[in-house]
Design an enzyme around this catalytic site. Structure first.
Site, mmCIF file in Angstrom:
data_model
loop_
_atom_site.group_PDB
_atom_site.id
_atom_site.type_symbol
_atom_site.label_atom_id
_atom_site.label_comp_id
_atom_site.label_asym_id
_atom_site.label_seq_id
_atom_site.Cartn_x
_atom_site.Cartn_y
_atom_site.Cartn_z
ATOM 1 N N TYR A 22 0.792 -1.233 0.000
ATOM 2 C CA TYR A 22 0.000 0.000 0.000
ATOM 3 C C TYR A 22 0.824 1.283 0.000
ATOM 4 O O TYR A 22 0.253 2.372 -0.031
ATOM 5 C CB TYR A 22 -0.929 0.010 1.221
ATOM 6 C CG TYR A 22 -1.910 -1.136 1.220
ATOM 7 C CD1 TYR A 22 -2.988 -1.150 0.350
ATOM 8 C CD2 TYR A 22 -1.749 -2.214 2.084
ATOM 9 C CE1 TYR A 22 -3.882 -2.203 0.339
ATOM 10 C CE2 TYR A 22 -2.645 -3.272 2.081
ATOM 11 C CZ TYR A 22 -3.702 -3.260 1.211
ATOM 12 O OH TYR A 22 -4.594 -4.303 1.194
ATOM 13 N N HIS A 97 -8.949 1.053 -5.824
ATOM 14 C CA HIS A 97 -8.144 0.167 -4.980
ATOM 15 C C HIS A 97 -6.687 0.548 -5.143
ATOM 16 O O HIS A 97 -6.205 0.672 -6.276
ATOM 17 C CB HIS A 97 -8.351 -1.305 -5.343
ATOM 18 C CG HIS A 97 -9.769 -1.729 -5.171
ATOM 19 N ND1 HIS A 97 -10.302 -1.989 -3.927
ATOM 20 C CD2 HIS A 97 -10.762 -1.876 -6.057
ATOM 21 C CE1 HIS A 97 -11.581 -2.298 -4.078
ATOM 22 N NE2 HIS A 97 -11.884 -2.223 -5.353
#
Length: 139
Positions: A22, A97
């Site tokens: 991430y 996402h």
């Protein structure tokens, strides 16, 4: 123009949680950058780890905002209720996402919410939010 960004579970940990997946930047820091770049847009941000709160926010802004950017986190793959909330509102939703969900575990390859969205952006890191804003600006 008013755009609401809604982040779901565990996205409050961006910058800390699994930086290899991430990245190492917090969403709050990135959101400040977005607000600086898009001064002419009213950008609002909401994050919750609770499914019902995400649904309530979709209902709250889904008839008065010009666009919604939703990162439903894990609820993307499990929540019929969030998918139904998206289909029940008028405001276009772009699903985002940070990671490429198709390069991850097989259960993440299915988005229950994506079919009710204007589009889905996956795997562009935090830049996916900027791309989502651009898609909403383009109509």
């Amino acid at each position: 123009m008013k755009i609401q960004i809604i982040n779901g579970p565990n996205l409050n940990l961006l910058g800390i949680r699994e930086p290899g997946v991430y990245g190492n930047k917090s969403f709050e820091g990135y959101f400040t950058e977005l607000k600086d770049k898009y001064k002419y847009i009213e950008l609002e941000y909401f994050q919750s780890n609770v499914e019902g709160e995400l649904i309530n926010k979709l209902h709250e802004v889904g008839f008065s905002f010009d666009g919604i950017i939703l990162n439903g986190g894990g609820y993307t793959h499990t929540s019929v209720a969030i998918a139904d909330a998206i289909s029940g509102i008028n405001t276009p939703v772009v699903e985002v996402h940070v990671s490429n969900i198709y390069a991850r575990e097989e259960f993440r390859h299915v988005s229950l919410t994506g079919k009710n969205c204007k589009g889905v952006l996956t795997g562009f890191g935090l830049d996916g939010y900027r791309l989502a804003i651009e898609s909403l600006l383009a109509g």
